[in-house]
Design an enzyme around this catalytic site. Structure first.
Site, PDB file in Angstrom:
ATOM      1  N   LYS A  57      69.921  28.225  32.826  1.00 32.06           N
ATOM      2  CA  LYS A  57      68.261  28.305  30.985  1.00 32.06           C
ATOM      3  C   LYS A  57      67.720  29.688  31.102  1.00 32.06           C
ATOM      4  O   LYS A  57      66.339  29.581  30.976  1.00 32.06           O
ATOM      5  CB  LYS A  57      68.067  27.194  30.846  1.00 32.06           C
ATOM      6  CG  LYS A  57      69.105  25.893  30.224  1.00 32.06           C
ATOM      7  CD  LYS A  57      68.428  24.472  30.347  1.00 32.06           C
ATOM      8  CE  LYS A  57      67.671  24.033  29.089  1.00 32.06           C
ATOM      9  NZ  LYS A  57      67.510  23.056  29.124  1.00 32.06           N
ATOM     10  N   LYS A  70      65.519  29.341  32.586  1.00 30.92           N
ATOM     11  CA  LYS A  70      63.589  28.781  33.217  1.00 30.92           C
ATOM     12  C   LYS A  70      63.296  27.963  34.346  1.00 30.92           C
ATOM     13  O   LYS A  70      64.170  27.129  35.615  1.00 30.92           O
ATOM     14  CB  LYS A  70      63.747  27.391  32.253  1.00 30.92           C
ATOM     15  CG  LYS A  70      64.036  27.161  30.498  1.00 30.92           C
ATOM     16  CD  LYS A  70      63.756  25.908  30.333  1.00 30.92           C
ATOM     17  CE  LYS A  70      63.357  25.842  28.566  1.00 30.92           C
ATOM     18  NZ  LYS A  70      63.342  24.456  28.463  1.00 30.92           N
TER      19      LYS A  70
HETATM   20  N1  C2G Z   1      61.296  19.571  21.033  1.00 29.93           N
HETATM   21  C1  C2G Z   1      60.964  19.215  20.140  1.00 29.93           C
HETATM   22  N2  C2G Z   1      59.658  19.475  19.968  1.00 29.93           N
HETATM   23  C2  C2G Z   1      58.481  20.529  20.389  1.00 29.93           C
HETATM   24  C3  C2G Z   1      59.427  20.441  21.573  1.00 29.93           C
HETATM   25  C4  C2G Z   1      60.435  20.074  22.110  1.00 29.93           C
HETATM   26  O1  C2G Z   1      61.648  18.010  19.184  1.00 29.93           O
HETATM   27  N3  C2G Z   1      57.824  20.678  20.054  1.00 29.93           N
HETATM   28  C5  C2G Z   1      62.935  18.820  21.758  1.00 29.93           C
HETATM   29  C6  C2G Z   1      63.760  19.443  21.925  1.00 29.93           C
HETATM   30  O2  C2G Z   1      64.383  20.617  20.670  1.00 29.93           O
HETATM   31  C7  C2G Z   1      64.286  19.406  22.981  1.00 29.93           C
HETATM   32  C8  C2G Z   1      63.934  18.289  23.671  1.00 29.93           C
HETATM   33  O3  C2G Z   1      62.649  18.087  22.749  1.00 29.93           O
HETATM   34  O4  C2G Z   1      65.579  18.088  22.364  1.00 29.93           O
HETATM   35  C9  C2G Z   1      63.542  19.011  24.670  1.00 29.93           C
HETATM   36  O5  C2G Z   1      63.342  20.086  24.973  1.00 29.93           O
HETATM   37  P1  C2G Z   1      63.341  21.355  26.660  1.00 29.93           P
HETATM   38  O6  C2G Z   1      62.650  20.742  26.909  1.00 29.93           O
HETATM   39  O7  C2G Z   1      63.186  22.072  25.823  1.00 29.93           O
HETATM   40  O8  C2G Z   1      64.776  21.010  25.714  1.00 29.93           O
HETATM   41  P2  C2G Z   1      65.732  22.393  26.133  1.00 29.93           P
HETATM   42  O9  C2G Z   1      65.938  23.243  26.783  1.00 29.93           O
HETATM   43  O10 C2G Z   1      65.924  22.877  24.618  1.00 29.93           O
HETATM   44  O11 C2G Z   1      67.003  22.071  27.093  1.00 29.93           O
HETATM   45  O12 C2G Z   1      72.015  20.856  27.152  1.00 29.93           O
HETATM   46  C10 C2G Z   1      70.861  20.756  26.043  1.00 29.93           C
HETATM   47  C11 C2G Z   1      69.945  21.383  26.623  1.00 29.93           C
HETATM   48  O13 C2G Z   1      69.657  20.723  27.763  1.00 29.93           O
HETATM   49  C12 C2G Z   1      68.460  21.315  25.882  1.00 29.93           C
END
Ligand code: C2G
Length: 129
Positions: free
Chosen positions: A45, A47
């Site tokens: 990712k 990240k």
């Molecule tokens: N999220 C949200 N609102 C935000 C930021 C994040 O609803 N302002 C949600 C994202 O859509 C996700 C969850 O919080 O459903 C976790 O966000 P992240 O940690 O950024 O997850 P991500 O990197 O998208 O990982 O296999 C799937 C991935 O692991 C998802």
């Protein structure tokens, strides 16, 4: 018992994440969070987490909506996870809309609206000001 699963990095944890977890948990009786490992974040990712996996796991486990935290180590494990944890509903933010529709063969798939105006990127940028 209706079992829900969601996936994510959850670093830096903020209220957008909490809102997602609250709504996901409200769709059932038990919420599993598959938390991206440091290796998965970095290798797949691009990240770099501020908090290492164990700290992120501890924070998630302290949230009232979360019942179980398990590692997310690869993109391919979701289908197996649905079986492994007897999942009825897969939930994730709508930034992923459509990406996990293949799971519809096994469980309900729900894309929830993201909480606007908050993101880890924004937090980091604001702190630079
Ligand atoms: N999220 C949200 N609102 C935000 C930021 C994040 O609803 N302002 C949600 C994202 O859509 C996700 C969850 O919080 O459903 C976790 O966000 P992240 O940690 O950024 O997850 P991500 O990197 O998208 O990982 O296999 C799937 C991935 O692991 C998802």
């Amino acid at each position: 018992m209706k079992r829900v699963i969601t996936y994510g990095t959850f670093d830096l944890l903020h209220y957008g994440h909490i809102e997602l977890l609250r709504r996901a948990r409200s769709m059932g009786d038990y919420l599993v969070v598959a938390l991206s490992t440091d290796e998965f974040n970095w290798n797949c990712k691009q990240k770099k987490c501020y908090f290492p996996y164990e700290e992120r796991k501890r924070m998630l486990e302290a949230i009232r909506y979360v019942d179980l935290v398990v590692p997310e180590e690869n993109w391919e494990q979701k289908s197996t996870d649905v079986d492994k944890y007897n999942i009825d509903v897969f939930v994730i933010g709508d930034d992923w809309k459509g990406k996990f529709d293949f799971l519809k063969e096994k469980c309900e798939v729900v894309y929830l609206s993201r909480t606007p105006e908050i993101s880890t990127t924004k937090i980091k940028q604001d702190l630079q000001k």
